[in-house]
Write an enzyme that holds these catalytic residues in place. Structure first.
Site, PDB file in Angstrom:
ATOM      1  N   ARG A 202       9.814  20.847  -6.256  1.00 53.11           N
ATOM      2  CA  ARG A 202       8.761  20.121  -6.656  1.00 53.11           C
ATOM      3  C   ARG A 202       9.581  18.747  -6.682  1.00 53.11           C
ATOM      4  O   ARG A 202       8.940  17.715  -7.338  1.00 53.11           O
ATOM      5  CB  ARG A 202       8.488  20.329  -8.162  1.00 53.11           C
ATOM      6  CG  ARG A 202       7.801  21.468  -8.399  1.00 53.11           C
ATOM      7  CD  ARG A 202       7.383  21.701  -9.812  1.00 53.11           C
ATOM      8  NE  ARG A 202       6.386  22.606  -9.860  1.00 53.11           N
ATOM      9  CZ  ARG A 202       6.773  23.923 -10.536  1.00 53.11           C
ATOM     10  NH1 ARG A 202       7.991  24.264 -10.845  1.00 53.11           N
ATOM     11  NH2 ARG A 202       5.874  24.971 -10.503  1.00 53.11           N
ATOM     12  N   LYS A 224       4.340   7.984   3.357  1.00 56.48           N
ATOM     13  CA  LYS A 224       3.431   8.841   3.959  1.00 56.48           C
ATOM     14  C   LYS A 224       3.951  10.108   4.401  1.00 56.48           C
ATOM     15  O   LYS A 224       4.644   9.778   5.488  1.00 56.48           O
ATOM     16  CB  LYS A 224       2.326   8.033   4.739  1.00 56.48           C
ATOM     17  CG  LYS A 224       1.383   7.430   3.949  1.00 56.48           C
ATOM     18  CD  LYS A 224       0.231   6.942   5.061  1.00 56.48           C
ATOM     19  CE  LYS A 224      -1.038   6.158   4.513  1.00 56.48           C
ATOM     20  NZ  LYS A 224      -1.891   5.616   5.506  1.00 56.48           N
ATOM     21  N   GLU A 266       1.519   0.053  17.375  1.00 54.59           N
ATOM     22  CA  GLU A 266       1.586  -0.274  16.000  1.00 54.59           C
ATOM     23  C   GLU A 266       2.454  -1.734  15.807  1.00 54.59           C
ATOM     24  O   GLU A 266       1.759  -2.505  15.023  1.00 54.59           O
ATOM     25  CB  GLU A 266       2.816   0.776  15.353  1.00 54.59           C
ATOM     26  CG  GLU A 266       2.113   2.097  15.342  1.00 54.59           C
ATOM     27  CD  GLU A 266       0.960   2.271  14.314  1.00 54.59           C
ATOM     28  OE1 GLU A 266       0.576   1.448  13.723  1.00 54.59           O
ATOM     29  OE2 GLU A 266       0.322   3.620  14.256  1.00 54.59           O
ATOM     30  N   LYS A 308       5.118  -4.191   6.759  1.00 55.37           N
ATOM     31  CA  LYS A 308       4.688  -2.970   6.423  1.00 55.37           C
ATOM     32  C   LYS A 308       5.209  -2.853   4.964  1.00 55.37           C
ATOM     33  O   LYS A 308       4.444  -2.396   4.034  1.00 55.37           O
ATOM     34  CB  LYS A 308       5.332  -1.789   7.225  1.00 55.37           C
ATOM     35  CG  LYS A 308       4.946  -0.432   6.565  1.00 55.37           C
ATOM     36  CD  LYS A 308       3.667   0.204   6.822  1.00 55.37           C
ATOM     37  CE  LYS A 308       3.584   1.565   6.429  1.00 55.37           C
ATOM     38  NZ  LYS A 308       3.958   2.392   7.280  1.00 55.37           N
ATOM     39  N   GLU A 318      -2.617   3.357  -1.217  1.00 50.77           N
ATOM     40  CA  GLU A 318      -3.656   3.101  -0.226  1.00 50.77           C
ATOM     41  C   GLU A 318      -4.845   3.031  -0.900  1.00 50.77           C
ATOM     42  O   GLU A 318      -5.864   3.770  -0.585  1.00 50.77           O
ATOM     43  CB  GLU A 318      -3.937   3.944   0.804  1.00 50.77           C
ATOM     44  CG  GLU A 318      -4.639   3.601   2.098  1.00 50.77           C
ATOM     45  CD  GLU A 318      -4.361   4.561   3.374  1.00 50.77           C
ATOM     46  OE1 GLU A 318      -5.056   5.536   3.443  1.00 50.77           O
ATOM     47  OE2 GLU A 318      -3.360   4.293   4.150  1.00 50.77           O
ATOM     48  N   ARG A 322      -3.497  -1.302   1.615  1.00 42.48           N
ATOM     49  CA  ARG A 322      -2.692  -0.470   2.709  1.00 42.48           C
ATOM     50  C   ARG A 322      -3.617   0.208   3.802  1.00 42.48           C
ATOM     51  O   ARG A 322      -3.161   0.423   4.744  1.00 42.48           O
ATOM     52  CB  ARG A 322      -1.843   0.399   1.867  1.00 42.48           C
ATOM     53  CG  ARG A 322      -1.090   1.267   2.831  1.00 42.48           C
ATOM     54  CD  ARG A 322      -0.099   2.218   2.119  1.00 42.48           C
ATOM     55  NE  ARG A 322       0.669   2.918   3.072  1.00 42.48           N
ATOM     56  CZ  ARG A 322       1.969   3.600   2.780  1.00 42.48           C
ATOM     57  NH1 ARG A 322       2.302   3.858   1.405  1.00 42.48           N
ATOM     58  NH2 ARG A 322       2.459   4.123   3.498  1.00 42.48           N
ATOM     59  N   ASN A 326      -4.412   0.693   8.979  1.00 41.13           N
ATOM     60  CA  ASN A 326      -5.019   1.681   9.860  1.00 41.13           C
ATOM     61  C   ASN A 326      -5.958   1.254  11.047  1.00 41.13           C
ATOM     62  O   ASN A 326      -6.709   1.934  11.399  1.00 41.13           O
ATOM     63  CB  ASN A 326      -5.661   2.804   9.004  1.00 41.13           C
ATOM     64  CG  ASN A 326      -4.732   3.522   8.215  1.00 41.13           C
ATOM     65  OD1 ASN A 326      -3.428   4.002   8.784  1.00 41.13           O
ATOM     66  ND2 ASN A 326      -5.119   3.813   7.051  1.00 41.13           N
ATOM     67  N   HIS A 329      -7.187   3.465  13.860  1.00 35.80           N
ATOM     68  CA  HIS A 329      -6.523   4.854  13.619  1.00 35.80           C
ATOM     69  C   HIS A 329      -7.708   5.859  13.404  1.00 35.80           C
ATOM     70  O   HIS A 329      -7.779   7.090  13.675  1.00 35.80           O
ATOM     71  CB  HIS A 329      -5.519   4.807  12.350  1.00 35.80           C
ATOM     72  CG  HIS A 329      -4.196   4.434  12.578  1.00 35.80           C
ATOM     73  ND1 HIS A 329      -4.059   3.271  13.045  1.00 35.80           N
ATOM     74  CD2 HIS A 329      -3.037   4.861  12.424  1.00 35.80           C
ATOM     75  CE1 HIS A 329      -2.787   2.808  13.213  1.00 35.80           C
ATOM     76  NE2 HIS A 329      -2.226   3.887  12.734  1.00 35.80           N
ATOM     77  N   HIS A 333      -7.456   8.857  15.639  1.00 40.14           N
ATOM     78  CA  HIS A 333      -7.072  10.004  15.184  1.00 40.14           C
ATOM     79  C   HIS A 333      -8.332  11.223  15.591  1.00 40.14           C
ATOM     80  O   HIS A 333      -7.970  12.101  16.047  1.00 40.14           O
ATOM     81  CB  HIS A 333      -7.309  10.174  13.700  1.00 40.14           C
ATOM     82  CG  HIS A 333      -5.766   9.642  13.131  1.00 40.14           C
ATOM     83  ND1 HIS A 333      -5.770   9.370  11.525  1.00 40.14           N
ATOM     84  CD2 HIS A 333      -4.832   9.220  13.503  1.00 40.14           C
ATOM     85  CE1 HIS A 333      -4.725   8.942  11.509  1.00 40.14           C
ATOM     86  NE2 HIS A 333      -4.265   8.876  12.464  1.00 40.14           N
ATOM     87  N   HIS A 346       0.372   9.379  19.810  1.00 42.28           N
ATOM     88  CA  HIS A 346      -0.214   8.737  18.668  1.00 42.28           C
ATOM     89  C   HIS A 346      -0.470   7.318  18.948  1.00 42.28           C
ATOM     90  O   HIS A 346      -1.505   6.765  18.862  1.00 42.28           O
ATOM     91  CB  HIS A 346       0.583   8.700  17.392  1.00 42.28           C
ATOM     92  CG  HIS A 346       0.075   7.900  16.135  1.00 42.28           C
ATOM     93  ND1 HIS A 346      -1.313   8.276  15.580  1.00 42.28           N
ATOM     94  CD2 HIS A 346       0.450   7.012  15.611  1.00 42.28           C
ATOM     95  CE1 HIS A 346      -1.396   7.688  14.419  1.00 42.28           C
ATOM     96  NE2 HIS A 346      -0.636   6.702  14.734  1.00 42.28           N
TER      97      HIS A 346
END
Length: 445
Positions: A202, A224, A266, A308, A318, A322, A326, A329, A333, A346
């Protein structure tokens, strides 16, 4: 540095219908933009505080935008790393940036609190840097034992089956809650190691040692973590912050040219969405970046991390701001998922997606044609794609975008440019015809 908060509060909306306007995004080096919420209307209004530049540059950069170090290409680097702080209260952590940092063992050791460490890496990086990292963790520190797990390399392995190999090794090694996981590799390794650390017992500590431009400027910062699902990228994961990020720029010496270019997608993104001066610097220095000029790369990494870290400090989970990171993206994606993970890198997919987002922004009348041209030009100079692969269809885009993480209550929200260079919005309020026209323009069917 003190922050005055009694007169106002920063507000980041979780309302899926809220638009984040260009001026609500904080700008490095210039002003702190603060959003005020009217309790009567729920409307977002803008306030601005001027920030003075410190008289002397600092080696330590705080992500709350009150101190930022300027650096010109050609400035000599020192042995001491540049430190960018991700300001998250009692979960704040440093990003160390510099050459030869893997030889400064104290940087890593002070973030290891227990006696057991698990280094998670891949078949490409292990022969190059695993021994150096083990040495950095154990030199003068005999009480620490280091295990490792070496995973297959590539985006196609970013899945539950591979993740289980990390858990298997951790359990077999009888690691406890005081152990530390270390991610040694690019974005795939960082995401999987972070997710494993968030889940094992955990939650255990972890450290990021990114070895690609993509990971150094983006994925290693901000917490992330996760894995892919056959139906969509990064749909399974958690927000989980590292203890530190150690960016040894010497690791880029072994990076393939294609991976270098992928990471620059990026870097370009930061300039487009919130840092026009940085974009202009990139236009002047792209050839130096492509030629791996060490000063140019160090500056690009530092400036990207500043951007960032500042955004993450303001909106860790986010809820709105935030999401602007993206840009491109959602389209990108879809390319990665549609083609099969790993077929395009990517950054290559993000580059094509950025062109599509810019095209849509222009069709909406939100930017002028000069920005469209500048985006295409800089991506071409970075040897990145400016269109999706011909096999991508309109239906493929729409089906994958329908399960994108930015969909809220069935509404697809996009990051689009709006206004002068360096401004963007995160919104679901746009003419759907513009999206359809963009998809039609870039797809044969």
């Amino acid at each position: 540095m003190a922050c005055t908060t009694n007169a106002f509060s920063l507000s980041l909306s979780s309302n899926p219908n809220t638009n984040f306007s260009p001026d609500s995004i904080p700008k490095l080096n210039k002003h702190l933009y603060v959003t005020f919420r009217s309790s009567a209307s729920g409307e977002l209004n803008l306030g601005r505080l001027a920030l003075s530049r410190p008289s002397q540059p600092s080696r330590r950069v705080c992500a709350n935008a009150t101190q930022v170090m300027d650096q010109s290409v050609g400035e000599k680097s020192s042995a001491a790393p540049t430190i960018v702080e991700v300001d998250l209260g009692n979960r704040s952590y440093p990003i160390y940036i510099g050459s030869g940092l893997l030889h400064q063992h104290e940087l890593l050791q002070k973030h290891v609190h227990g006696k057991k460490v698990l280094v998670v890496t891949n078949t490409t990086i292990a022969p190059l840097y695993l021994d150096k990292v083990v040495d950095a963790l154990t030199r003068g520190n005999p009480n620490v034992s280091v295990e490792n797990v070496i995973l297959p390399d590539g985006e196609k392995h970013k899945n539950m089956e591979t993740l289980m190999k990390v858990f298997d090794k951790a359990i077999e090694s009888r690691l406890d809650r005081r152990c530390t996981f270390v991610a040694l590799g690019g974005g795939v390794i960082g995401d999987m190691c972070g997710f494993a650390a968030a889940s094992f017992l955990r939650g255990v500590n972890f450290i990021q040692i990114p070895t690609t431009v993509m990971a150094q400027v983006d994925s290693s910062v901000g917490g992330k973590t996760g894995i892919n699902h056959p139906l969509g990228k990064n749909l399974i994961g958690a927000f989980y912050q590292p203890q530190c990020v150690l960016v040894d720029t010497d690791t880029l010496d072994t990076l393939p040219d294609r991976e270098l270019a992928s990471g620059l997608a990026e870097v370009i993104k930061y300039g487009l969405i919130r840092d026009a001066e940085f974009f202009e610097w990139q236009e002047e220095n792209m050839e130096k970046l492509m030629a791996r000029d060490p000063d140019a790369l160090a500056y690009a990494i530092k400036r990207s991390c500043e951007n960032k870290a500042e955004v993450v400090s303001l909106d860790e989970k986010e809820s709105g701001l935030r999401a602007t990171l993206n840009l491109g993206h959602t389209f990108g994606h879809a390319v990665e998922t549609g083609l099969g993970y790993g077929e395009w890198l990517h950054g290559e997919a993000v580059a094509a997606g950025t062109v599509m987002a810019v095209d849509m922004s222009y069709r909406l009348g939100w930017i002028d044609s000069s920005i469209v041209k500048r985006v295409n030009d800089i991506l071409l100079r970075a040897k990145l794609p400016t269109a999706p692969p011909e096999t991508m269809t309109v239906e493929m885009f729409k089906s994958v975008m329908a399960v994108d993480k930015k969909v809220a209550d069935g509404l697809l929200r996009l990051i689009l440019l709006k206004g002068p260079l360096g401004n963007c919005v995160f919104t679901g309020e746009y003419d759907r015809k513009a999206l359809d026209d963009t998809l039609a323009a870039f797809c044969k069917s």
